[in-house]
Each structure stands twice: as structure tokens, then as C-alpha cells.
Design a protein around this motif. Sequence first.
Motif, short mmCIF file in Angstrom:
data_model
loop_
_atom_site.label_atom_id
_atom_site.label_comp_id
_atom_site.label_asym_id
_atom_site.label_seq_id
_atom_site.Cartn_x
_atom_site.Cartn_y
_atom_site.Cartn_z
N PHE A 141 0.83 -1.20 0.00
CA PHE A 141 0.00 0.00 0.00
C PHE A 141 0.87 1.25 0.00
O PHE A 141 0.63 2.19 -0.77
N GLU A 142 1.89 1.27 0.85
CA GLU A 142 2.78 2.43 0.93
C GLU A 142 3.53 2.65 -0.38
O GLU A 142 3.72 3.78 -0.82
N LEU A 143 3.94 1.55 -1.02
CA LEU A 143 4.62 1.67 -2.31
C LEU A 143 3.69 2.24 -3.38
O LEU A 143 4.10 3.09 -4.19
N GLU A 144 2.45 1.79 -3.37
CA GLU A 144 1.48 2.28 -4.36
C GLU A 144 1.15 3.75 -4.11
O GLU A 144 1.01 4.53 -5.07
N VAL A 145 1.02 4.15 -2.86
CA VAL A 145 0.76 5.55 -2.54
C VAL A 145 1.93 6.41 -3.00
O VAL A 145 1.76 7.47 -3.58
N ARG A 146 3.15 5.91 -2.76
CA ARG A 146 4.35 6.65 -3.18
C ARG A 146 4.39 6.79 -4.71
O ARG A 146 4.69 7.86 -5.23
N LYS A 147 4.05 5.71 -5.43
CA LYS A 147 4.03 5.77 -6.90
C LYS A 147 3.01 6.79 -7.37
O LYS A 147 3.26 7.57 -8.29
N PHE A 148 1.83 6.76 -6.75
CA PHE A 148 0.77 7.69 -7.11
C PHE A 148 1.20 9.12 -6.86
O PHE A 148 1.01 10.00 -7.71
N ALA A 149 1.81 9.38 -5.70
CA ALA A 149 2.28 10.72 -5.35
C ALA A 149 3.37 11.17 -6.33
O ALA A 149 3.37 12.32 -6.78
N LYS A 150 4.28 10.27 -6.65
CA LYS A 150 5.37 10.60 -7.59
C LYS A 150 4.81 10.96 -8.95
O LYS A 150 5.23 11.96 -9.55
N ASN A 151 3.85 10.19 -9.44
CA ASN A 151 3.24 10.48 -10.73
C ASN A 151 2.49 11.81 -10.70
O ASN A 151 2.52 12.57 -11.68
N ASP B 234 5.59 15.78 0.57
CA ASP B 234 4.49 16.73 0.74
C ASP B 234 3.22 16.24 0.06
O ASP B 234 2.12 16.37 0.60
N GLU B 235 3.35 15.65 -1.12
CA GLU B 235 2.19 15.13 -1.85
C GLU B 235 1.55 13.96 -1.09
O GLU B 235 0.32 13.86 -1.02
N ILE B 236 2.37 13.11 -0.49
CA ILE B 236 1.85 12.00 0.31
C ILE B 236 1.06 12.54 1.50
O ILE B 236 -0.02 12.03 1.83
N GLU B 237 1.57 13.58 2.14
CA GLU B 237 0.86 14.19 3.26
C GLU B 237 -0.48 14.78 2.82
O GLU B 237 -1.48 14.67 3.53
N ILE B 238 -0.51 15.39 1.65
CA ILE B 238 -1.76 15.93 1.11
C ILE B 238 -2.75 14.79 0.85
O ILE B 238 -3.93 14.90 1.19
N LEU B 239 -2.27 13.70 0.28
CA LEU B 239 -3.14 12.55 0.02
C LEU B 239 -3.70 11.98 1.32
O LEU B 239 -4.88 11.62 1.40
N LYS B 240 -2.86 11.90 2.36
CA LYS B 240 -3.33 11.40 3.65
C LYS B 240 -4.41 12.31 4.21
O LYS B 240 -5.44 11.85 4.73
N SER B 241 -4.18 13.61 4.14
CA SER B 241 -5.14 14.58 4.65
C SER B 241 -6.48 14.48 3.91
O SER B 241 -7.54 14.47 4.53
N ASP B 242 -6.40 14.39 2.59
CA ASP B 242 -7.61 14.26 1.78
C ASP B 242 -8.36 12.97 2.12
O ASP B 242 -9.59 12.96 2.18
N SER B 243 -7.63 11.90 2.33
CA SER B 243 -8.24 10.61 2.66
C SER B 243 -8.99 10.69 3.99
O SER B 243 -10.08 10.13 4.13
N LYS B 244 -8.40 11.39 4.95
CA LYS B 244 -9.06 11.54 6.25
C LYS B 244 -10.35 12.34 6.11
O LYS B 244 -11.36 12.01 6.73
N LYS B 245 -10.32 13.38 5.27
CA LYS B 245 -11.53 14.18 5.06
C LYS B 245 -12.63 13.36 4.40
O LYS B 245 -13.79 13.44 4.80
N VAL B 246 -12.27 12.58 3.41
CA VAL B 246 -13.24 11.73 2.73
C VAL B 246 -13.80 10.70 3.71
O VAL B 246 -15.01 10.47 3.77
N GLY B 247 -12.92 10.08 4.49
CA GLY B 247 -13.36 9.10 5.49
C GLY B 247 -14.30 9.71 6.50
O GLY B 247 -15.32 9.09 6.87
#
Length: 74
Positions: free
Chosen positions: A9-19, A46-59
Motif C-alpha cells: 500500500f505504501e509503495l502504491e501511494v508513493r508511486k501515485f504521489a510521484k506520478n 508533501d504530496e503524500i501528506e496531502i493525500l493522507k489529509s484528503d483521505s481523512k476528510k473523505v473518510g
Amino acid sequence: MFNKTKENFELEVRKFAKNNIISKLEKQGIDHQQLDEKDFESLIFDEIEILKSDSKKVGAGVGIGILISLVTGI
């Protein structure tokens, strides 16, 4: 098994953030390979942190929606 899933999961999140970062830089006309590795890694972090924040809001939104549905019975 859980650790392996977490790693994947962490690898996929990192790939997504990198892209995402590469795409954003390209829109600005910047080649990501010209950036210093440390700066590029910082952008990815920074992008990973943004994704985490957005995920928490959606949750939280989904949780509130379920709670309202349970309370109102709709």
C-alpha cells in the motif's frame, strides 16, 4: 501478511504521489529530472501528506453520512 499488505500500500501511494508530482511539474514546464533528488523527494513527501489529509476528510465525510443515515433511518 499484514506487514506485506502495508508495504504494498505504501509503495502504491508513493508511486501515485510521484506520478502526481511529475504531472504537476510537467504542466509548469519543469523537467523533474533537473531537480535535485532531495528537493524531488521533499515534493513527494508533501504530496503524500496531502493525500493522507484528503483521505481523512473523505473518510470523515463518509462516516458522518453513515451516521446521519442510521440516525434518520433513511
